[in-house]
Design an enzyme around this catalytic site. Sequence first.
Site, mmCIF file in Angstrom:
data_model
loop_
_atom_site.group_PDB
_atom_site.id
_atom_site.type_symbol
_atom_site.label_atom_id
_atom_site.label_comp_id
_atom_site.label_asym_id
_atom_site.label_seq_id
_atom_site.Cartn_x
_atom_site.Cartn_y
_atom_site.Cartn_z
ATOM 1 N N GLU A 172 16.811 51.088 15.932
ATOM 2 C CA GLU A 172 15.849 51.867 15.472
ATOM 3 C C GLU A 172 14.651 50.970 15.328
ATOM 4 O OE1 GLU A 172 16.591 54.294 12.082
ATOM 5 O OE2 GLU A 172 14.131 53.895 11.460
ATOM 6 N N LYS A 192 19.413 56.025 3.050
ATOM 7 C CA LYS A 192 19.755 55.548 4.316
ATOM 8 C C LYS A 192 18.687 54.498 4.736
ATOM 9 C CE LYS A 192 18.917 56.253 8.959
ATOM 10 N NZ LYS A 192 17.772 55.829 9.950
ATOM 11 N N ASP A 220 32.710 45.637 8.751
ATOM 12 C CA ASP A 220 33.158 47.036 8.861
ATOM 13 C C ASP A 220 32.055 47.732 8.180
ATOM 14 O OD1 ASP A 220 34.367 49.325 8.357
ATOM 15 O OD2 ASP A 220 36.440 48.624 7.637
ATOM 16 N N HIS A 271 6.039 53.315 13.673
ATOM 17 C CA HIS A 271 7.112 53.797 14.762
ATOM 18 C C HIS A 271 6.665 53.959 16.306
ATOM 19 C CE1 HIS A 271 11.145 54.569 13.155
ATOM 20 N NE2 HIS A 271 10.557 54.791 11.930
HETATM 21 C C1 MEV Z 1 14.150 55.927 8.621
HETATM 22 O O1 MEV Z 1 15.203 55.002 9.229
HETATM 23 C C2 MEV Z 1 14.341 55.265 7.286
HETATM 24 C C3 MEV Z 1 13.221 56.015 6.171
HETATM 25 O O2 MEV Z 1 13.228 57.434 6.397
HETATM 26 C C4 MEV Z 1 13.648 55.658 5.063
HETATM 27 C C5 MEV Z 1 13.127 56.350 3.636
HETATM 28 O O3 MEV Z 1 12.380 57.519 3.981
HETATM 29 O O4 MEV Z 1 12.928 55.773 2.727
HETATM 30 C C6 MEV Z 1 11.989 55.724 6.496
#
Ligand code: MEV
Length: 421
Positions: A83, A261, A277, A375
């Site tokens: 990413e 995430k 792992d 991004h």
């Molecule tokens: C993208 O991989 C992760 C984000 O969505 C985390 C977040 O929203 O806090 C940018």
Amino acid sequence: MQGSSEQGGFYKLSMTERVKLLQKLTGLSEEEVKTLRQTGGLPEEVADRMIENVVGGFTLPLGMAMNFLINGKDYIVPMALEEPSVVAGASYAAKIARAKGGIKVTNTGPVMIGQVQAVGIKDPKAAKAKLVSRREDILAKANAQDPLLVSLGGGAKDLNVKVIDSIKGPMVITELFVNCGDAMGANAVNTMAEAVAPLVEEITGGTVLLRIISNLADKRLVRATAVFDKEAMGGAEVVDGVVQAYAFADADPYRCATHNKGIMNGVVAVGIACGQDIRALEAGAHSYASRSGKYKPLTKWEKNKDGDLVGTLEMPMAVGLVGGAAKVHPAAKANVKILGVRTATELAEVMGAVGLIQNLAALRALASEGIQKGHMKLHARNIAASVGATGKQIDVIANQLIAEKKIRMDRAKEILDSMKA
Ligand code: MEV
């Protein structure tokens, strides 16, 4: 697919034979076969021993996140992932944290839990009492399985017995608390859980079914904290925005999943780079986030009296430096060397710090310019490359796509064609 996937003895073939058969079955081109056969920094024979039915390797970009100051020590952090913006975000946020002394991390020690499930017990409460009274015998049996770990100060240290209600009636669960030292511990703990099973049956008169480690590693936590200067953050508004973002995640599981995430973007990328792992890390993180019965953020963000932002993270971090891929994968070994961690606990602390920093990087961007700006640059370059641009063409096309706000393949192709003409 040009044949059946039922191919008895696939595992017995050599890597070359497997690939040939695969090519016959799926119509892979020579070029595709060549791509798959590459095992990167991993020698073929090592790859072939690590999992089954191996045909090759799969490579991810490896980036280095810079600027990390953790518990007063400098770290260059290897991250393997697909990413864009994650490595840049981590380096940027680590630099902000550095100005206020970096990230401080503590840990609860490397203790993992092994579970032994006993069913068919007439009086579960009495069985529990009997198991508790035989604590020393059960721990001794567990520790007899791993004299090396015990000699290094690890091993099964404690026991918990619980009676749980299930859709199949009550069950008696015996839990071993094992100090795993520098190992992630799955092998050690599973061996111990299997070894004590006959004793548990003898003591309870029941039948033991599962004997396995728990990935809810809540006895192997790391706690990371850092202060982020409000000016370096982009001002009081951004600080408030991050706190609001945290409040959103705290109140709403849909947001919280994405918040966590973002933390795992950092944790998993270091985990992959260092041969960990990562499924265990994900399982531990999300089950820990749900421990109250509600799914919650693994971090917390507040403003201190100076108006600076203070972040804390608490999460399980089950990682190891011995007995797993970290020991056999040459690239993982090189990455551990770059990181300079000497123990599994130090690796866990670094990964906790990266999780906190990665979360801040995402929340700062979300609370200010949004994440797409960062991004898009990389995305536009990928789009340019995907339509066949090479070398300097890539940046020229990417810049034009961004300027036109048309980050699309059709437009990239048009620009490339006009450049060629
Ligand atoms: C993208 O991989 C992760 C984000 O969505 C985390 C977040 O929203 O806090 C940018």
